[in-house]
Design an enzyme around this catalytic site. Sequence first.
Site, PDB file in Angstrom:
ATOM      1  N   LEU A  33       0.812  -1.223   0.000  1.00  0.00           N
ATOM      2  CA  LEU A  33       0.000   0.000   0.000  1.00  0.00           C
ATOM      3  C   LEU A  33       0.842   1.269   0.000  1.00  0.00           C
ATOM      4  CD1 LEU A  33      -2.812  -1.056   2.507  1.00  0.00           C
ATOM      5  CD2 LEU A  33      -2.744  -1.303   0.015  1.00  0.00           C
ATOM      6  N   HIS A  37      -3.465   4.236  -2.549  1.00  0.00           N
ATOM      7  CA  HIS A  37      -4.454   3.349  -1.917  1.00  0.00           C
ATOM      8  C   HIS A  37      -5.110   4.054  -0.719  1.00  0.00           C
ATOM      9  CE1 HIS A  37      -1.458   0.244  -3.490  1.00  0.00           C
ATOM     10  NE2 HIS A  37      -2.560  -0.108  -4.094  1.00  0.00           N
ATOM     11  N   GLN A  61      -4.936 -12.162 -13.025  1.00  0.00           N
ATOM     12  CA  GLN A  61      -4.790 -10.971 -13.863  1.00  0.00           C
ATOM     13  C   GLN A  61      -3.368 -10.741 -14.337  1.00  0.00           C
ATOM     14  OE1 GLN A  61      -6.303  -8.398 -10.575  1.00  0.00           O
ATOM     15  NE2 GLN A  61      -4.750  -6.952 -11.236  1.00  0.00           N
ATOM     16  N   LEU A 184       1.829   7.339  -8.231  1.00  0.00           N
ATOM     17  CA  LEU A 184       2.243   6.326  -7.256  1.00  0.00           C
ATOM     18  C   LEU A 184       1.781   4.961  -7.746  1.00  0.00           C
ATOM     19  CD1 LEU A 184       1.513   7.794  -3.706  1.00  0.00           C
ATOM     20  CD2 LEU A 184       3.458   8.159  -5.200  1.00  0.00           C
TER      21      LEU A 184
HETATM   22  P1  AMP Z   1      -3.617  -2.090  -6.923  1.00  0.00           P
HETATM   23  O1  AMP Z   1      -3.199  -2.488  -5.548  1.00  0.00           O
HETATM   24  O2  AMP Z   1      -2.499  -1.590  -7.784  1.00  0.00           O
HETATM   25  O3  AMP Z   1      -4.480  -3.123  -7.589  1.00  0.00           O
HETATM   26  O4  AMP Z   1      -4.554  -0.825  -6.738  1.00  0.00           O
HETATM   27  C1  AMP Z   1      -5.685  -0.865  -5.913  1.00  0.00           C
HETATM   28  C2  AMP Z   1      -6.516   0.376  -6.154  1.00  0.00           C
HETATM   29  O5  AMP Z   1      -5.745   1.527  -5.876  1.00  0.00           O
HETATM   30  C3  AMP Z   1      -6.965   0.486  -7.622  1.00  0.00           C
HETATM   31  O6  AMP Z   1      -8.300   0.954  -7.662  1.00  0.00           O
HETATM   32  C4  AMP Z   1      -6.019   1.509  -8.181  1.00  0.00           C
HETATM   33  O7  AMP Z   1      -6.549   2.238  -9.268  1.00  0.00           O
HETATM   34  C5  AMP Z   1      -5.797   2.417  -6.975  1.00  0.00           C
HETATM   35  N1  AMP Z   1      -4.539   3.166  -7.117  1.00  0.00           N
HETATM   36  C6  AMP Z   1      -3.317   2.648  -7.408  1.00  0.00           C
HETATM   37  N2  AMP Z   1      -2.415   3.645  -7.531  1.00  0.00           N
HETATM   38  C7  AMP Z   1      -3.093   4.804  -7.321  1.00  0.00           C
HETATM   39  C8  AMP Z   1      -2.721   6.185  -7.323  1.00  0.00           C
HETATM   40  N3  AMP Z   1      -1.488   6.581  -7.562  1.00  0.00           N
HETATM   41  N4  AMP Z   1      -3.684   7.110  -7.060  1.00  0.00           N
HETATM   42  C9  AMP Z   1      -4.964   6.713  -6.823  1.00  0.00           C
HETATM   43  N5  AMP Z   1      -5.375   5.427  -6.802  1.00  0.00           N
HETATM   44  C10 AMP Z   1      -4.454   4.487  -7.053  1.00  0.00           C
END
Ligand code: AMP
Length: 293
Positions: A33, A37, A61, A184
Site C-alpha cells: 500500500l 491506496h 490478472q 504512485l
Molecule cells: P492495486 O493495488 O495496484 O491493484 O490498486 C488498488 C486500487 O488503488 C486500484 O483501484 C487503483 O486504481 C488504486 N490506485 C493505485 N495507484 C493509485 C494512485 N497513484 N492514485 C490513486 N489510486 C491508485
Amino acid sequence: MRIISSTEEMQAACRELRRQQMPAGLVPTMGALHEGHLSLVRMARSQARTVAVSIFVNPLQFGPAEDYGRYPRTFASDCRMLEAEGVDIVFAPSVEEMYPPDACTYVFVEGMSDRLCGRSRPGHFRGVTTVVAKLFNIVLPGLAFFGQKDAAQVAVLRRMARDLNFDLSVIVGPTVREADGLALSSRNQYLDAQQRKSAAFLYRALSVIEKLAKEGESDTQRLIEAGKQVLAGVPADGAAVTLDYLEIADPETLKEVTNLQSDPNRGAMAAIAAYVGSTRLIDNVVLRPAVAD
Ligand code: AMP
C-alpha cells in the site's frame, strides 16, 4: 480491525452489515500500500460507515511472463497502515480460498477487455473482472472505490457492475502523484534511481497533451505526436522508456477518439503504458478541450 481470510466468514460478516443497513465501502487492492491506496481508503471512510479493504495479489490478472511471483507483498505493514486509517475489516484470502482447484467460472466484459492494457496484456481484464465480481459477491458493498490511475479498469468494472446488476455504486478517486508527477504505484519500487528519473517522462508527455488540448488542439494524432516527442527527450544516458501505447480514448467505451471536438458531449482521456527497464507503468489524464466562445 478484523483480519479475515475465509470467504465464508467474510461473507457472513458483510451480510450482517448489509442487514443492519450499513453495507461496507470496499477498497480492493493488491497490497504493497501507498498514499494512492490510502486516499481511496480515506474517501471510503468519509462516505461509508464501515470500510473493508481487500488485499489479494490476484494470479488471474497476471500473464505467464509477468511479475506475479515478485510482486511486492508487505502484509504486516499494510495492516498497520489500514489500522491507523480506521479500517474495520481487512479481507486477505489465500489463492486457494479464492480459486478452489476446480474453479472454472470467469467474468468477461466483451469488446472492452482487449483495449488499451487489454491489448498488450491478454487475459488481464478477465482476471480483474472475475476477482472483483467475486469480491462484490463476498463483501456485498454499497460503494466500491477505485483509482483513476487505472482508468481502463474503471471503465471495464463500471460496465460489468451495470451489466450484471451489482447493487452498488462505483466511486473513482483521483490519481495521487509524486512531486515530479509520477503516479504512485506499487511497481515504482522496482525502479532504480536512473529509471525513476525516466519514469517521470510518462506524466510529462501526458501533461503536454493536456495543455495542447486545453489550448485548442483537437486532432488527436497531433496530440499523440506531441506526447511522443516528449518521450523522445529522455536523455540518451538515462534509462530508456519503451512505449507500449499512447492513445486518446473515450473513458467510457475505451474506443479511440480521433478528434476532441467530434462529439463534445463525450469525454476523452490520454492514456499511456510504457516499460522503464522491465517495469511496466501506466498513467492517464482526462482531456478537457478548449471551450468555443
Ligand atoms: P492495486 O493495488 O495496484 O491493484 O490498486 C488498488 C486500487 O488503488 C486500484 O483501484 C487503483 O486504481 C488504486 N490506485 C493505485 N495507484 C493509485 C494512485 N497513484 N492514485 C490513486 N489510486 C491508485
